[in-house]
Design an enzyme around this catalytic site. Structure first.
Site, PDB file in Angstrom:
ATOM      1  CG  PHE A 148      -1.948  -1.084   1.213  1.00 15.72           C
ATOM      2  CD1 PHE A 148      -3.098  -0.978   0.445  1.00 15.72           C
ATOM      3  CD2 PHE A 148      -1.774  -2.235   1.967  1.00 15.72           C
ATOM      4  CE1 PHE A 148      -4.049  -1.989   0.429  1.00 15.72           C
ATOM      5  CE2 PHE A 148      -2.722  -3.258   1.960  1.00 15.72           C
ATOM      6  CZ  PHE A 148      -3.863  -3.131   1.178  1.00 15.72           C
ATOM      7  CB  CYS A 256      -1.200   2.572  -8.345  1.00 14.55           C
ATOM      8  SG  CYS A 256       0.397   1.819  -8.020  1.00 14.55           S
ATOM      9  NE  ARG A 324       5.208   2.900 -13.918  1.00 10.23           N
ATOM     10  CZ  ARG A 324       5.476   1.897 -13.084  1.00 10.23           C
ATOM     11  NH1 ARG A 324       5.435   0.658 -13.511  1.00 10.23           N
ATOM     12  NH2 ARG A 324       5.777   2.135 -11.819  1.00 10.23           N
TER      13      ARG A 324
END
Ligand SMILES: NC(=O)c1ccc[n+]([C@@H]2O[C@H](COP(=O)([O-])OP(=O)(O)OC[C@H]3O[C@@H](n4cnc5c(N)ncnc54)[C@H](O)[C@@H]3O)[C@@H](O)[C@H]2O)c1
EC number: 1.1.1.22
Length: 449
Positions: A148, A256, A324
């Site tokens: 996390f 993410c 990204r």
């Protein structure tokens, strides 16, 4: 313990360094030759506060080393536990590409004696079940243990996590994890691997929801009689809600949340399950990246096609070099399609890197060069160099009448008030009323997960 960490990206390097600091003997396995060379020479390949220093210290102690191959290293010095921290990037259809995980696990399955194996990569619910059906010998020694950590505070998050989620089929594996992580004071949720997998996706989906919610509120507040900063200050002061991930801007663009929200929606769809809330979160986020272009269309009309735009900041967050899913990758092409030219400046990137990322845009070595003669400015990163600049001087570089679109709602009101430019932002903050901290003095946190 003798530990291998397979995959030396953001999670793997952080984990390898933190576990070595804890006293374990750690080998970071990395198959990318350039990344491996950087690590063996003592240079972290990922940008993360404090990581370089801790990497150097861990190498000095001799408790950390790096190698290209798990199998060969295991033959000479068998690992007791192997952590898998390889990437799970989005496939073309938005599902999680599990090829790196499958390949890494296939290598672990061949090791003799068999180590314990802990998968930390983010994977869709049911993945561990399917993988262990192929490698039944590992099942009793396997844990799914999601990570996390936040980029920007990764080492601290690893060392003092808010919780540990351990998905296991055999209770003794939990004891192995306790030995691995040492004296953590946080709560442990011990469950099945499938529930642990869902936990990670649900956490990221909720964080993404907070960001899209704040961006929707910003759209509702985009009139002069409403102050988005104060609305979010007051909302976040409710302890049931909190301020984290409530700052409006260009939407989530870390490595993410975009991929994990889409992968969860695809996973649900593959089971015939509807995700109307999650779909809306994703839609709001996609539209949010068009904030800069749409605002400039409104402000400049037909002049947009004749205008040069200066983009200040390419990174999603100043402290992370993870590009990204950075919003700049969507915003710059949108601007190139509609304007006379785009200049890009980012203090952490040289001209080669900017040129590679943004073909067609002009990389600029400094802020003033980027602004010179530009009609519009797009702020995409909360760089101190941008926030703390003397905007009364910078404004003189711009072609009048200039427009500044603050995609991060980060510019300081006192530096802009009274200047000959139009200031626009998510939620249309008025320069004289904008704030960059919440009512209790806490600065706006930047979203990341
Ligand atoms: N980046 C984050 O902040 C973060 C936070 C929590 C969870 N996660 C999850 O953790 C996982 C890893 O994320 P990341 O950002 O560190 O990934 P990454 O893509 O940055 O790094 C993965 C690394 O693994 C290497 N690799 C792949 N297969 C290998 C193999 N068989 N042997 C050796 N090396 C191999 C790759 O070369 C690469 O360097 C992902 O599933 C991600 O979703 C990431």
């Amino acid at each position: 313990m003798r530990v291998a960490v397979v995959g030396q990206g953001y999670v793997g390097v952080t984990g390898a360094v933190a576990l070595a600091r804890q006293g374990h003997h750690v080998t970071g396995i990395e198959k990318d030759p350039a990344r491996l060379r950087s690590l063996t020479e003592g240079r972290t390949p990922v940008s993360e506060p404090g990581l370089q220093q801790e990497l150097s210290l861990a190498l000095e102690t001799g408790r950390l080393r790096f190698a290209p191959d798990l199998t060969r290293t295991h033959v000479t010095e068998p690992f007791e536990i192997v952590l898998i921290t390889v990437g799970t990037p989005p496939a073309d259809d938005g599902t999680a590409d599990l090829s790196q995980v499958k390949a890494a696990l296939a290598e672990v399955a061949e090791l003799l004696p068999a180590p314990h194996v802990v998968l930390k990569s983010t994977v869709p619910p049911g993945t561990s079940e399917r993988l262990m059906a192929q490698h039944p010998r590992l099942r009793e020694r396997y844990a799914y243990n999601p990570e996390f950590l936040n980029q920007g505070s990764a080492l601290d998050d690893w060392t003092t996590p808010s919780r540990v989620v351990a998905g296991v089929w055999a209770q003794p594996v939990t004891e192995v994890l306790h030995t691995l992580y040492g004296a953590l004071t946080c709560p442990w949720v011990v469950t099945t691997p499938t529930t642990a997998e869902m936990t990670k996706y649900a956490s990221n989906a909720f964080l993404a929801t907070k960001i899209s919610f704040s961006n929707e509120c910003a759209r509702l507040c985009a009139t002069p009689d409403l102050n988005i900063d104060q609305v979010m200050q007051a909302v976040g002061l409710d302890p049931r809600i909190g301020h984290a991930f409530l700052q409006p801007g260009l939407g989530f663009g870390d490595s993410c949340l975009p991929k994990d929200t889409t992968a969860l929606a695809r996973w649900a769809a593959s089971r015939g399950l509807a995700t109307p809330l999650l779909n809306a979160v994703i839609d709001v986020n996609r539209d949010q990246a068009a904030l800069v272009r749409d605002t400039l269309r409104q402000e400049l009309g037909a002049d947009l096609a004749r205008s040069e735009v200066a983009v200040l900041g390419a990174r999603y967050e100043p402290w992370s070099d993870d590009m990204r899913a950075a919003p700049s990758r969507a915003v710059v092409p949108q601007l190139l399609a509609e304007t006379a030219g785009v200049r890009v400046w980012d203090p952490a990137m040289d001209a080669d890197e900017l040129g590679r990322l943004f073909p067609g845009a002009r990389p600029c070595p400094d802020l003033r060069t980027a602004l010179r003669g530009a009609r519009a400015v797009a702020v995409l990163t909360e760089w101190p160099e941008t926030i703390e600049a003397d905007w009364s001087v910078l404004a003189t570089e711009l072609a009048a009448p200039a427009v500044v679109v603050d995609g991060k709602n980060c510019l300081l009101p006192e530096r802009l008030a009274g200047l000959p430019l139009t200031y626009r932002s998510a939620g249309n903050r008025l320069p004289e009323r904008a704030t960059t901290s919440f009512g209790d003095g806490t600065p706006y946190p930047a979203p990341s997960a």
